[in-house]
Design a protein around this motif. Structure first.
Motif, PDB file in Angstrom:
ATOM      1  N   ASP A 197      -5.992   0.630 -19.072  1.00  0.00           N
ATOM      2  CA  ASP A 197      -5.288   1.227 -17.924  1.00  0.00           C
ATOM      3  C   ASP A 197      -4.064   2.015 -18.381  1.00  0.00           C
ATOM      4  OD1 ASP A 197      -7.107   0.148 -16.262  1.00  0.00           O
ATOM      5  OD2 ASP A 197      -5.828  -1.467 -15.489  1.00  0.00           O
ATOM      6  N   GLN A 219      -8.337  -4.696 -20.674  1.00  0.00           N
ATOM      7  CA  GLN A 219      -8.286  -3.901 -19.438  1.00  0.00           C
ATOM      8  C   GLN A 219      -6.905  -3.258 -19.279  1.00  0.00           C
ATOM      9  OE1 GLN A 219     -10.801  -3.399 -17.121  1.00  0.00           O
ATOM     10  NE2 GLN A 219      -9.332  -1.938 -16.270  1.00  0.00           N
ATOM     11  N   ARG A 265       3.368  -0.493  -6.964  1.00  0.00           N
ATOM     12  CA  ARG A 265       2.030  -0.784  -6.442  1.00  0.00           C
ATOM     13  C   ARG A 265       1.098  -1.231  -7.575  1.00  0.00           C
ATOM     14  NH1 ARG A 265       1.150   3.782  -4.004  1.00  0.00           N
ATOM     15  NH2 ARG A 265      -0.511   4.564  -5.332  1.00  0.00           N
ATOM     16  N   LEU A 266       1.190  -0.523  -8.696  1.00  0.00           N
ATOM     17  CA  LEU A 266       0.345  -0.903  -9.833  1.00  0.00           C
ATOM     18  C   LEU A 266       0.668  -2.323 -10.293  1.00  0.00           C
ATOM     19  CD1 LEU A 266       0.239   2.279 -12.095  1.00  0.00           C
ATOM     20  CD2 LEU A 266      -1.716   1.007 -11.219  1.00  0.00           C
ATOM     21  N   ARG A 293      -0.628  -4.791  -7.730  1.00  0.00           N
ATOM     22  CA  ARG A 293      -2.088  -4.913  -7.717  1.00  0.00           C
ATOM     23  C   ARG A 293      -2.621  -5.702  -8.902  1.00  0.00           C
ATOM     24  NH1 ARG A 293      -4.336  -1.109  -4.257  1.00  0.00           N
ATOM     25  NH2 ARG A 293      -3.442  -1.699  -2.268  1.00  0.00           N
ATOM     26  N   ARG A 294      -1.928  -5.609 -10.020  1.00  0.00           N
ATOM     27  CA  ARG A 294      -2.387  -6.384 -11.174  1.00  0.00           C
ATOM     28  C   ARG A 294      -2.371  -7.872 -10.855  1.00  0.00           C
ATOM     29  NH1 ARG A 294       0.524  -3.678 -16.451  1.00  0.00           N
ATOM     30  NH2 ARG A 294      -0.703  -1.781 -16.494  1.00  0.00           N
ATOM     31  N   ARG A 301      -4.867  -8.495  -7.250  1.00  0.00           N
ATOM     32  CA  ARG A 301      -6.302  -8.333  -7.419  1.00  0.00           C
ATOM     33  C   ARG A 301      -6.897  -9.412  -8.301  1.00  0.00           C
ATOM     34  NH1 ARG A 301      -9.532  -6.132  -4.387  1.00  0.00           N
ATOM     35  NH2 ARG A 301     -10.886  -5.466  -6.069  1.00  0.00           N
ATOM     36  N   ARG A 302      -6.056 -10.275  -8.862  1.00  0.00           N
ATOM     37  CA  ARG A 302      -6.577 -11.375  -9.696  1.00  0.00           C
ATOM     38  C   ARG A 302      -6.033 -12.703  -9.165  1.00  0.00           C
ATOM     39  NH1 ARG A 302      -4.983  -7.293 -13.258  1.00  0.00           N
ATOM     40  NH2 ARG A 302      -6.752  -6.341 -14.319  1.00  0.00           N
ATOM     41  N   LEU A 334       4.325   4.209  -6.927  1.00  0.00           N
ATOM     42  CA  LEU A 334       3.217   3.954  -7.847  1.00  0.00           C
ATOM     43  C   LEU A 334       3.463   2.757  -8.769  1.00  0.00           C
ATOM     44  CD1 LEU A 334       0.533   4.837  -9.130  1.00  0.00           C
ATOM     45  CD2 LEU A 334       1.852   6.323 -10.641  1.00  0.00           C
ATOM     46  N   GLN A 379       0.816  -1.228   0.000  1.00  0.00           N
ATOM     47  CA  GLN A 379       0.000   0.000   0.000  1.00  0.00           C
ATOM     48  C   GLN A 379       0.841   1.266   0.000  1.00  0.00           C
ATOM     49  OE1 GLN A 379      -2.892  -0.192   3.127  1.00  0.00           O
ATOM     50  NE2 GLN A 379      -3.954  -1.917   2.200  1.00  0.00           N
ATOM     51  N   ARG A 380       2.044   1.156   0.532  1.00  0.00           N
ATOM     52  CA  ARG A 380       2.908   2.351   0.600  1.00  0.00           C
ATOM     53  C   ARG A 380       4.034   2.291  -0.422  1.00  0.00           C
ATOM     54  NH1 ARG A 380       1.095   6.478   4.275  1.00  0.00           N
ATOM     55  NH2 ARG A 380      -0.557   5.439   5.419  1.00  0.00           N
TER      56      ARG A 380
END
Lengths: 816, 224
Positions: free
Chosen positions: A727, A723, A445-446, A449-450, A453-454, A442, A438-439
């Motif tokens: 993005d 997607q 984190r991106l 998360r890819r 989140r999957r 960018l 989370q910290r």
């Protein structure tokens, strides 16, 4: 199909190409393991049949009845009788194990004979003719005779025409430690050695290849007399094929992982392919095409277009199989029956049907009004249908692979454990990373998360990569280095030669020879062959049925002759864990602790062994831990001195002899021709060769796993492509430079592949722990091979970093 | 002293090759926008509204003419340069919201701030989420938010960088009346409070009426 070029059209689609490649990989993996298993099992069955002398043995203290013989029809068969007798020459008596054989002997394999002692062996496929015997060299030595002379068997003088070197059915038995004599069955009566009460076993050995075995056994079983029993290739095989079953099971498991991954890639790609086909189906629907017509045209063409990759997979597998046969030797090779080829051809169709069909099938249900939208989309398949397909296809393939329901259950259980267990294990670190990220900056984190989140796509992909990379590095380290490292750690003076079949009369001379050559000898052990027959008075076969679930070590110890020894002191490589070492009084035994556990033995139990000169009994006084890697003679059962008195015995020892004195061994063998001398280094070289072959096979499986993982990666990338492009366009709109986009893409791959490499290191290290404890005194046998996964990961990262990126206007990509 | 226009477009045109020859999508577009101005561009579907917005924001390259943002011409810059210029002065609100699905609401608002390398991105994003009434949903991902909420997050993202110029492309086009009204109110309130220049592309006359200027795009040309 009117225009064959239409079959090429689907190949323009990336999603179709991924499906085709996944089917190719799956088909190759399945075919390779099915053909390999068939070949190994065939060889194993043949070797087993050879070792026991036939596919089915009717054995008893009386010959087979006429009724039994009538049941055999015209099947090849051989009758033999086995008994012991004494050969006499002047004052010398030699006890020999006699095998009297008829003209059908041997059913399988060949007998090795020689014209003279230490002469070159010649293979023949018959026994001695009437009036002649073939005698083992050790008996000739003890009798002081040569081929061409006569020996007296009972009341008959028979010509020793050959030296018996090796029999194909040279299994262990009570007679096996005596020198062998082979004679013609027709001469037995004239020798007069078989009187009432003589201990003789009559065997009728029958050839019943393949499926003929079971019905023949079923027909013979009701006719058995009380003193008869049946042994078969399968019973004998089951006793000793444990390692082979384990090996094929692990091979099948790896292939099932490949199948699941390819299924995943096909599932993801089929979703994209469905979206690509949706527009065409909507238009067909609008113009009145029936569901059936849509399915025939779209799915039929899809399947036809996939045919080349299915056929190529089969062809590659057949080619690999042919190469393997060449490598293993042509003579025993298995000819796969037509139904095996049919199953192999159907397997990829089943996979496609299970993973792609439910998604593509829905195209037929596309409403005609969909054509009114900008981008008609195939209705998503019902979850239930997807689940049924995804479960049914692997189960069907597993059935093809395992070939038996018993193995199927084990295979499916292992498959679920790995396919669900490993992703579940990786889920926690992924969640932790997601929270910790989370910290992060960018781009990191991106990228994270890819993946996080999957999880449904990421975790199986990560698990597959971890598995493939760890198998790869572990197989390479084991194949290339581990055994050599282990050999380096052995003490310089660890025994390098083993000696068997040393007899009482040679013992003193043998010791003197070793002293003269300054050989280091840990000890001499008398060996008596005997079988454990009762524990506390209860016959062991009954006792063991309780332990059948534990199987293995205990069972193996009970179903064969064991080497029993006695000693005054505990060997250096042994340690008493419970009770005490045997005392001076005969009738005490110390048992190896793991075997004791398998047989549920405790201190105080009474064991009965049946040996050649009769039964012997002993009380368990202690349990020992044995260092099997010490290169010193080790025994499951060690008795107190005097217990084995009266039994026929030979001596066993090991010794260390300087390599530069190896030339002296020729002198040793010349002086003691009956001994069996085993060169430990030669055996280790052979073991190293076998391990290297196994490691190559494991590497091939790992490569298939890796290919399947990369296909899933590609399919996932394709499925999330829209997607992802959106993005990236959004980041562009918000002012991101291309360097940021590239950094995100590379970091995403670094997190996935680098994470997989790190977890592969952990798995590799975890696998090394038991090896370290067992072979390296608790030290970890670390090696640079552990880093091998990076040799795969870094090029993939470089490819991602150098991949050219689309330069179309961000707004167009946002709209698309 | 005359201040530099936020946006200045001169003789802008866009053509694309077609089988029948060159097709002209936009022709001779001229417009100037000063700080605090608001301009509504309306027109029927296919009139080229989105294409014009793309050219004005430097998301696409014109076939002729020039666009200057705060006096800096897009034509002199490569794609990265245009992205940097956009990041410095512009912001966007889209009809389809275009939030990054893998980032939560707070991270979506932080996104342009982080790209620009701004300090205190997290705190500023939190402030803007509060402003649009979604402070309590900062950890929610786009899939967990309603359409109206997603567009409010997009508004917070657009204003978080305190842009000189905001492009809004049919910002209420995907919303129902109630949510559309709420988002429109918020858009014009924030625009007014922060003196941001606004280019609003819409086919909704009621929404266009909120803007100080209104031009209609017909067959690739603007008319007042």
């Amino acid at each position: 199909m009117r225009d064959p070029r239409l079959l090429l059209r689907p190949w323009r689609s990336g999603a179709f190409r991924i499906q085709a490649l996944a089917l190719l990989v799956a088909s190759l993996a399945i075919a390779a393991v099915v053909l390999l298993r068939g070949e190994l099992e065939q060889r194993f069955a043949q070797r087993t049949a050879e070792a026991i002398g036939g596919d089915l043995i009717l054995e008893g203290s009386q010959p087979a009845s006429e009724q039994q013989i009538a049941l055999l029809g015209d099947r090849p068969r051989s009758a033999i009788s086995r008994f012991s007798t004494v050969l006499v020459r002047d004052d010398t008596f030699v006890l020999v194990s006699v095998k009297a054989v008829d003209d059908g002997y041997p059913l399988f394999g060949q007998v090795q004979v020689s014209d003279r002692r230490f002469g070159d062996g010649v293979a023949v496929d018959h026994g001695p003719p009437p009036g002649q015997v073939w005698l083992a060299g050790t008996a000739l030595d003890r009798l002081g005779q040569q081929p061409g002379e006569f020996v007296t068997v009972g009341e008959r003088a028979l010509l020793v025409s050959k030296v018996l070197v090796r029999e194909p059915d040279q299994g262990a038995g009570f007679y096996s430690m005596n020198p062998r004599l082979m004679m013609n069955l027709a001469d037995v009566d004239s020798t007069g050695v078989l009187g009432p009460g003589t201990r003789v076993r009559h065997e009728l050995r029958i050839a019943a290849p393949g499926d003929q075995l079971a019905p023949l056994e079923a027909a013979l079983r009701p006719t058995l007399a009380v003193n008869q029993e049946i042994d078969s290739r399968e019973d004998a095989g089951l006793r000793s094929m444990g390692p082979l079953r384990q090996l094929t099971l692990w091979g099948q498991l790896a292939v099932m992982m490949v199948v699941l991954l390819c299924g995943g890639a096909i599932y993801l790609a089929a979703g994209v392919r469905g979206a690509e086909q949706a527009g065409r189906c909507a238009v067909m629907k609008t113009f009145g095409a029936s569901r059936r017509r849509i399915l025939t045209q779209v799915l039929g063409r899809e399947l036809l277009a996939l045919l080349p990759s299915l056929l190529l997979g089969l062809a590659l597998a057949a080619l690999s199989f042919a190469l393997l046969r060449q490598w293993l030797g042509e003579e025993l090779s298995w000819r796969p029956p037509w139904h095996t080829w049919l199953l192999l051809a159907l397997a990829p169709v089943v996979i496609w049907g299970g993973f792609a069909l439910p998604r593509l099938w829905r195209l037929a249900h596309l409403p005609a009004r969909a054509v009114l939208g900008d981008r008609p989309e195939a209705p998503s398949a019902r979850a239930g249908l997807n689940l049924v397909g995804a479960l049914a296809a692997p189960v069907l393939v597993a059935m093809m692979l395992s070939g038996s329901l018993a193995d199927l259950g084990q295979l499916l259980a292992l498959m679920v454990a790995v396919a669900v267990g490993l992703p579940l294990l990786l889920w926690a670190p992924l969640r932790l990373a997601d929270r910790a990220g989370q910290r992060w900056p960018l781009s990191a984190r991106l990228a994270l998360r890819r993946l996080s989140r999957r999880p449904l796509t990421t975790l199986p992909m990560l698990a597959a990569m971890v598995l493939a990379l760890s198998i790869m590095s572990l197989a390479t380290q084991v194949g290339q280095q581990l055994l050599a490292d282990w050999r380096d750690r052995l003490p310089d003076d660890a025994p390098n030669y083993f000696v068997l079949n040393l007899f009482d009369q040679d013992l003193d001379d043998f010791r003197a020879w070793l002293d003269r050559h300054h050989a280091r000898v840990p000890g001499f052990y008398p060996v008596v062959r005997g079988r454990l027959t009762a524990i506390n008075g209860e016959p062991v076969r009954r006792a063991v049925t309780k332990e059948e679930q534990q199987e293995d070590q205990g069972q193996r110890a009970l179903n064969r002759d064991l080497s029993l020894t006695e000693a005054e002191r505990l060997p250096d490589s042994n340690r008493t864990l419970e009770g005490r070492w045997v005392g001076d009084r005969p009738g005490q035994v110390s048992v190896e602790s793991e075997l004791a556990e398998a047989l549920d033995l405790t201190v105080g139990d009474t064991l009965t062994f049946t040996a050649q000169a009769g039964d012997l009994q002993a009380t368990v006084v202690g349990l020992r831990e044995v260092d099997w890697e010490s290169f010193e003679p080790n025994f499951y059962f060690m008795f107190s001195p005097g217990t084995l008195d009266g039994q026929s015995r030979y001596w066993l020892t090991s010794f260390y002899l300087d390599e530069d004195q190896a030339g002296e061994l020729a002198d040793l063998v010349r002086r003691f021709p009956q001994i069996t001398l085993l060169d430990v280094n030669a055996l280790l070289d052979q073991a190293q060769g076998l391990i290297a072959q196994a490691s190559r096979a494991a590497l091939a499986l790992a490569a298939l796993l890796l290919a399947a993982s990369i296909l899933v990666l590609a399919a996932a990338w394709l499925a999330a492509g829209q997607q992802r492009r959106r993005d990236e366009a959004l980041l562009r709109v918000l002012g991101a430079r291309s360097a940021l986009l590239r950094r995100v893409a590379v970091l995403e791959q670094l997190l996935l592949l680098g994470g997989a490499a790190l977890f592969a290191h952990l798995l590799h290290l975890a696998a090394l722990v038991p090896l370290g404890i067992k072979l390296f005194d608790g030290d970890m046998p670390l090696s640079a091979w552990i880093l091998l996964p990076w040799a795969v990961v870094l090029p993939l990262l470089a490819l991602e970093a150098l991949r050219p990126r689309g330069r179309d206007a961000p707004l167009a990509r946002l709209a698309g | 002293m005359v201040s530099t226009p936020v946006l200045d477009a001169r003789q802008l045109s866009k053509t694309v090759p077609a089988p029948e020859g060159t097709l002209t999508l936009l022709d001779d577009i001229n417009l100037t926008l000063n700080p605090g101005d608001s301009l509504a561009i309306t027109g029927p579907s296919g009139s080229g509204k989105s294409t014009l917005l793309g050219l004005l924001a430097g998301l696409d390259v014109p076939s002729g003419g020039e666009v200057r943002l705060r006096g800096e011409p897009f034509s002199a810059l490569d794609e990265d340069g245009r992205a940097a210029l956009r990041g410095r002065y512009c912001s966007f609100v889209f009809q389809a919201f275009h939030l990054v699905a893998d980032l939560n609401a707070l991270e979506n608002v932080m996104l342009p701030l982080e790209i620009a390398g701004a300090d205190g991105a997290r705190e500023r994003a939190r402030h803007w989420l509060e402003r649009v009434g979604l402070g309590h949903r900062e950890r929610h991902f786009p899939a967990q938010l309603s359409g109206g909420e997603q567009q409010r997050v997009a508004l917070a993202r657009a204003f978080a960088v305190e842009p000189d110029l905001l492009f809004a492309d049919e910002p209420t086009g995907s919303l129902d009346r109630a949510n559309g009204d709420q988002v429109a109110r918020l858009l014009f309130d924030l625009n007014r409070d922060h003196g941001t220049a606004l280019v609003l592309v819409t086919h909704d006359p009621a929404l266009a009426a909120h803007c100080a200027h209104h031009q209609e795009l017909v067959e690739g040309r603007l008319s007042a």
